[in-house]
Design a protein around this motif. Structure first.
Motif, PDB file in Angstrom:
ATOM      1  N   GLY A  23       2.999   1.969  -3.429  1.00 20.70           N
ATOM      2  CA  GLY A  23       2.355   2.620  -4.561  1.00 20.70           C
ATOM      3  C   GLY A  23       2.358   4.134  -4.437  1.00 20.70           C
ATOM      4  O   GLY A  23       2.600   4.843  -5.415  1.00 20.70           O
ATOM      5  N   PHE A  24       2.098   4.646  -3.215  1.00 22.30           N
ATOM      6  CA  PHE A  24       2.071   6.095  -3.022  1.00 22.30           C
ATOM      7  C   PHE A  24       3.462   6.702  -3.232  1.00 22.30           C
ATOM      8  O   PHE A  24       3.620   7.681  -3.967  1.00 22.30           O
ATOM      9  N   TYR A  25       4.467   6.138  -2.570  1.00 25.61           N
ATOM     10  CA  TYR A  25       5.804   6.719  -2.663  1.00 25.61           C
ATOM     11  C   TYR A  25       6.412   6.525  -4.055  1.00 25.61           C
ATOM     12  O   TYR A  25       7.174   7.367  -4.520  1.00 25.61           O
ATOM     13  N   ARG A  26       6.068   5.436  -4.714  1.00 20.00           N
ATOM     14  CA  ARG A  26       6.562   5.245  -6.081  1.00 20.00           C
ATOM     15  C   ARG A  26       6.014   6.330  -6.993  1.00 20.00           C
ATOM     16  O   ARG A  26       6.736   6.887  -7.821  1.00 20.00           O
ATOM     17  N   SER A  27       4.751   6.661  -6.837  1.00 21.30           N
ATOM     18  CA  SER A  27       4.161   7.733  -7.642  1.00 21.30           C
ATOM     19  C   SER A  27       4.781   9.084  -7.299  1.00 21.30           C
ATOM     20  O   SER A  27       5.029   9.911  -8.182  1.00 21.30           O
ATOM     21  N   ALA A  28       5.030   9.306  -5.986  1.00 24.25           N
ATOM     22  CA  ALA A  28       5.616  10.579  -5.569  1.00 24.25           C
ATOM     23  C   ALA A  28       7.031  10.742  -6.104  1.00 24.25           C
ATOM     24  O   ALA A  28       7.410  11.829  -6.556  1.00 24.25           O
ATOM     25  N   ARG A  88       0.825  -1.196   0.000  1.00 23.76           N
ATOM     26  CA  ARG A  88       0.000   0.000   0.000  1.00 23.76           C
ATOM     27  C   ARG A  88       0.871   1.264   0.000  1.00 23.76           C
ATOM     28  O   ARG A  88       0.687   2.171  -0.798  1.00 23.76           O
ATOM     29  N   GLY A  89       1.850   1.324   0.879  1.00 21.32           N
ATOM     30  CA  GLY A  89       2.725   2.486   0.928  1.00 21.32           C
ATOM     31  C   GLY A  89       3.633   2.585  -0.277  1.00 21.32           C
ATOM     32  O   GLY A  89       3.993   3.685  -0.706  1.00 21.32           O
TER      33      GLY A  89
END
Length: 323
Positions: A127-132, A124-125
């Protein structure tokens, strides 16, 4: 109808049903036509947009051409002048090489470090940091981002004010011949998202059993990185290295914006492509600029060939080990 005629008709039918060499050849030719039809737009684009301009550029590299008059054939004069009588040409070469040597390793190291951190996160985390982390790469080498970096590192800019609070008074990086190049380097390294995603995909393909076996042998985190991660990830490292080297030789927009389009201060940001643009579109020496373009093409091809040649000694492929 006699039995002989019946048998002959059946034999003829079987012969028609059995594809012979001529029939297979005819079917192969018929099957190629749809492929040619679908490839036609690409072939037209490749010829009109790539091959023809390259041929024209090669011809112009042997001429004196100012875009207003007819090209005048001068042979190898452009190349001779470039290599023997143009100090700014060699300054641009050295500036570009300095940039490549510094920016490419830093960008790849940062991308690999970020990918290893993302691998340790939960799905879950991650995906967010990869996009950021990938978001800056979506901006590309845009003019607006380069203007922001120029403002940040200019005299009296944000970076200058922040360092000043700690008693570090450097002044503007953009106006400093010793630091201006590093503004372009930081702008490039900041956009590490593309190689990071490729590194992350490669890390996820490494079998956990290899790390478990290394841990049983007493290998710590650093030894596992050196002995397991680096060898197994070496094909991905090589792929990213080739792409980043080719792209770094062609850097233009950041250098143009940071230097104000003139390669300053003191030619410290006079990158090869910027000097090519200056000779071609500012000085209207398009023949000279074409010769520079072809020398850059040959240089990139030579560096890429060296990378492929040396990769045999440090790139590890798992299928080769199995064979």
């Amino acid at each position: 109808m006699s039995v002989a005629r019946i048998e002959a008709a059946e034999a003829a039918g079987r012969a028609e049903d059995t594809p012979g060499p001529d029939r297979r050849t005819r079917r192969g030719r018929e099957a190629r036509w749809p492929a040619y039809v679908f490839l036609t737009p690409w072939m037209i684009g490749a010829v009109a947009v790539t091959l023809v301009p390259m041929a024209v550029s090669l011809y112009l590299s042997f001429t004196s051409y100012d875009m207003l008059s007819t090209p005048h054939w001068v042979g190898l004069r452009n190349y001779s002048e470039m290599l023997t009588a143009d100090p700014r040409f060699w300054r641009s070469v050295l500036t570009t090489l300095k940039y490549v040597v510094i920016a490419v390793p830093l960008k790849l190291a940062l991308a690999l470090g970020a990918a290893m951190l993302l691998k340790r996160l939960s799905s879950r985390g991650r995906g967010f940091y990869r996009s950021a982390f990938y978001a800056p790469s979506l901006l590309g080498a845009s003019m607006s981002i380069a203007l922001v970096f120029r403002a940040l590192f200019n005299d009296g800019g944000t970076i200058d004010n922040v360092l000043g609070t700690f008693g570090i008074h450097i002044g503007g990086w953009v106006g400093n011949p010793h630091l201006a190049t590093y503004v372009v380097v930081l702008l490039t390294v900041w956009q590490f998202g593309a190689p990071m995603v490729i590194f992350l995909a490669g890390l996820q393909q490494i079998s956990p059993e290899l790390y478990e076996a290394a841990a049983l042998d007493g290998a710590g985190a650093w030894r596992q990185f050196v002995s397991v991660t680096v060898p197994m990830l070496s094909p991905v490292v090589f792929f990213n290295l080739v792409l980043e080297v080719i792209q770094s030789f062609q850097v233009f927009t950041p250098a143009f914006v940071v230097s104000g389009g003139n390669g300053g201060p003191a030619d410290s940001t006079l990158f090869y492509t910027l000097y090519l643009y200056e000779r071609g579109f500012t000085a209207s020496h398009m023949g000279y600029a074409s010769a520079m373009a072809w020398l850059m093409l040959l240089a990139i091809a030579a560096v890429t060939a060296v990378l492929f040649k040396t990769s045999r000694s440090w790139v590890f492929y798992a299928d080769e080990a199995e064979r």
